[in-house]
Design an enzyme around this catalytic site. Sequence first.
Site, PDB file in Angstrom:
ATOM      1  N   ASP A  34       0.302  33.467 -62.577  1.00 44.93           N
ATOM      2  CA  ASP A  34       0.417  33.003 -61.190  1.00 44.93           C
ATOM      3  C   ASP A  34      -0.864  33.281 -60.400  1.00 44.93           C
ATOM      4  OD1 ASP A  34       0.560  35.703 -60.999  1.00 44.93           O
ATOM      5  OD2 ASP A  34       2.388  35.768 -59.794  1.00 44.93           O
ATOM      6  N   HIS A 247     -25.372  21.992 -72.194  1.00 49.63           N
ATOM      7  CA  HIS A 247     -24.422  22.656 -71.292  1.00 49.63           C
ATOM      8  C   HIS A 247     -23.834  23.920 -71.917  1.00 49.63           C
ATOM      9  CE1 HIS A 247     -23.795  18.898 -68.572  1.00 49.63           C
ATOM     10  NE2 HIS A 247     -24.955  19.467 -68.411  1.00 49.63           N
ATOM     11  N   ASP A 264     -30.176  27.866 -66.101  1.00 53.47           N
ATOM     12  CA  ASP A 264     -29.850  26.766 -65.185  1.00 53.47           C
ATOM     13  C   ASP A 264     -28.709  27.275 -64.309  1.00 53.47           C
ATOM     14  OD1 ASP A 264     -28.934  24.456 -63.932  1.00 53.47           O
ATOM     15  OD2 ASP A 264     -29.090  23.193 -65.724  1.00 53.47           O
ATOM     16  N   ASP A 275     -29.380  23.726 -57.475  1.00 52.28           N
ATOM     17  CA  ASP A 275     -29.330  23.457 -58.915  1.00 52.28           C
ATOM     18  C   ASP A 275     -30.748  23.606 -59.458  1.00 52.28           C
ATOM     19  OD1 ASP A 275     -28.901  22.593 -61.464  1.00 52.28           O
ATOM     20  OD2 ASP A 275     -28.315  20.551 -60.939  1.00 52.28           O
ATOM     21  N   HIS A 354     -31.640  13.479 -71.703  1.00 52.53           N
ATOM     22  CA  HIS A 354     -30.926  13.279 -70.433  1.00 52.53           C
ATOM     23  C   HIS A 354     -31.813  12.566 -69.415  1.00 52.53           C
ATOM     24  CE1 HIS A 354     -33.064  16.789 -68.785  1.00 52.53           C
ATOM     25  NE2 HIS A 354     -32.735  17.442 -69.879  1.00 52.53           N
ATOM     26  N   HIS A 358     -30.360  13.999 -60.610  1.00 56.54           N
ATOM     27  CA  HIS A 358     -29.163  13.459 -59.951  1.00 56.54           C
ATOM     28  C   HIS A 358     -29.225  13.785 -58.466  1.00 56.54           C
ATOM     29  CE1 HIS A 358     -27.840  17.670 -60.161  1.00 56.54           C
ATOM     30  NE2 HIS A 358     -28.290  17.651 -61.398  1.00 56.54           N
ATOM     31  N   HIS A 365     -23.474  17.460 -58.900  1.00 58.43           N
ATOM     32  CA  HIS A 365     -23.824  16.079 -59.212  1.00 58.43           C
ATOM     33  C   HIS A 365     -23.246  15.271 -58.059  1.00 58.43           C
ATOM     34  CE1 HIS A 365     -23.946  17.263 -63.731  1.00 58.43           C
ATOM     35  NE2 HIS A 365     -25.009  17.656 -63.076  1.00 58.43           N
ATOM     36  N   GLU A 388     -35.649  17.132 -63.218  1.00 57.32           N
ATOM     37  CA  GLU A 388     -35.401  18.125 -64.266  1.00 57.32           C
ATOM     38  C   GLU A 388     -35.681  17.616 -65.680  1.00 57.32           C
ATOM     39  OE1 GLU A 388     -31.182  18.903 -64.971  1.00 57.32           O
ATOM     40  OE2 GLU A 388     -30.673  17.697 -63.225  1.00 57.32           O
ATOM     41  N   TYR A 392     -36.337  19.693 -75.978  1.00 59.37           N
ATOM     42  CA  TYR A 392     -35.473  20.600 -76.738  1.00 59.37           C
ATOM     43  C   TYR A 392     -35.705  20.361 -78.222  1.00 59.37           C
ATOM     44  CZ  TYR A 392     -33.401  20.022 -72.125  1.00 59.37           C
ATOM     45  OH  TYR A 392     -33.224  19.917 -70.766  1.00 59.37           O
ATOM     46  N   ARG A 410     -36.465  23.423 -69.972  1.00 54.96           N
ATOM     47  CA  ARG A 410     -36.150  22.524 -68.858  1.00 54.96           C
ATOM     48  C   ARG A 410     -36.658  23.202 -67.593  1.00 54.96           C
ATOM     49  NH1 ARG A 410     -31.263  21.624 -69.850  1.00 54.96           N
ATOM     50  NH2 ARG A 410     -30.081  23.025 -68.530  1.00 54.96           N
ATOM     51  N   GLU A 412     -36.296  22.565 -63.443  1.00 57.46           N
ATOM     52  CA  GLU A 412     -35.526  21.759 -62.486  1.00 57.46           C
ATOM     53  C   GLU A 412     -35.702  22.289 -61.076  1.00 57.46           C
ATOM     54  OE1 GLU A 412     -31.265  22.055 -63.004  1.00 57.46           O
ATOM     55  OE2 GLU A 412     -30.939  20.191 -61.899  1.00 57.46           O
TER      56      GLU A 412
END
Length: 441
Positions: A34, A247, A264, A275, A354, A358, A365, A388, A392, A410, A412
């Site tokens: 709960d 991710h 990130d 971000d 990618h 964005h 996003h 970004e 890789y 990366r 960004e």
Amino acid sequence: MEEFSKRRAALANQLQNNSVSILFSAQLQIRNGDAEYPFRQQSDFYYLSGFPEPEAVLVLSKDDKGDLLFILFNRTHDLEAEVWTGKRVGQEGACKEYNADESHDIQQIDNIMPQILANKAIIYQVMGRCTEQDQKIQIWLETAKKRLATKQRSELNKIVSAPDTIIDLAPIIHEMRLFKSIEEINNMRKAAEISAQAHLKLMQQCKPGLFEYQLEAIFNAHCLDQGCRGLAYNSIVAGGNNSCTLHYTSNDQKLMVGDLVLVDAGGEYNNYAADITRTYPINGKFTQEQKQIYNLVLQAQLAGIEQVRPGNLWDSVQNIMLEIIVKGLVELDIMRGKVKDLIHEQAYKQFYMHSSGHWLGMDVHDVGRYKTQGNWRPFEPGMVLTVEPGIYISKYNSKVDPKWHGIGVRIEDDILVTNDGHEVLSASAPKKVAEIESARN
Ligand SMILES: [Mn+2]
């Protein structure tokens, strides 16, 4: 609260007369047993009301003269419940503090909504976000029609009707949300600054032997300490080859000497997201190969950011970054062939899979179209986006010389489009090789 009134007025200007707009708040979500997840207001709902509670419905009723009524359905005071879960705004508070013209107990909504819908022509609602909400509106509409049918029979000379048109509210609100006001930009600047400082802290404190989650802990602590009530999304802290999982969020591995770590992460301030990604060596010093890949990504990112100015198209950022990255990978003998062909065949996708970034706002996003009438849209002042690029090179990529394996980079940043160019909101997180190497304590 004046800002929210202004937004409702600006939205109302785009709505037709004789219409009712309906927007639902977020609901509490069960985490397990709960116990609930921390409450986060639905972004469209917050954008138009600033109202912080669950179990609420915002209604904008526009009459045939164009006059607007802001009606809020929300929880009523309940002293017993408030002992457990804290004070509620209540109906008086909704009017006084949140400028509602009318406020009703949410428990009464099934009875009152059909009255509000009667004699209106159009319903604006966010379509397809939640089945239960869509169904509720259908039921209110049905009830309104049934009641009107009865009324029609008893008052023959009165013209009564129910709405016969439903229009999606989301694209109208989302186009508004794409252009940030000064107040929103201030929130985003704050979110970005806090997060950039958190990234700097991680660079300073990172060392071999720490676990990924320990960097995550430092990031979270800094953001919460500086006034963020949470993070904008699940942090990615990826050491070594984990950086090649886009991710990756398990964040449970040990950071090893000689590896890079990709972080990130971004805080959320007053419901606005940062971000930011930074990548750096775990022991503070880049190897030759790491530096070559890193500088290539950085060169691409800086060129991409340069493209962000009013009038330039959304895809100009990705186009220039792709050219730099592919050319660089060919020079390093990681890819072979003509740059033009490799771009055309999308051969780079095994290393850079990618897009350039964005929109950024209340949602990480964020909402807003990237194309209008099939064409990439031009940047305009007030838009905020991320830039970004990344490269890789997974250890599982057997086509590449192993000396490159496990290098995932990366970088960004959060970019505001200004009248004459751009502002990098996240600029205070170091990203030049020399800055990163000297940041270490
Ligand atoms: Mn991003």
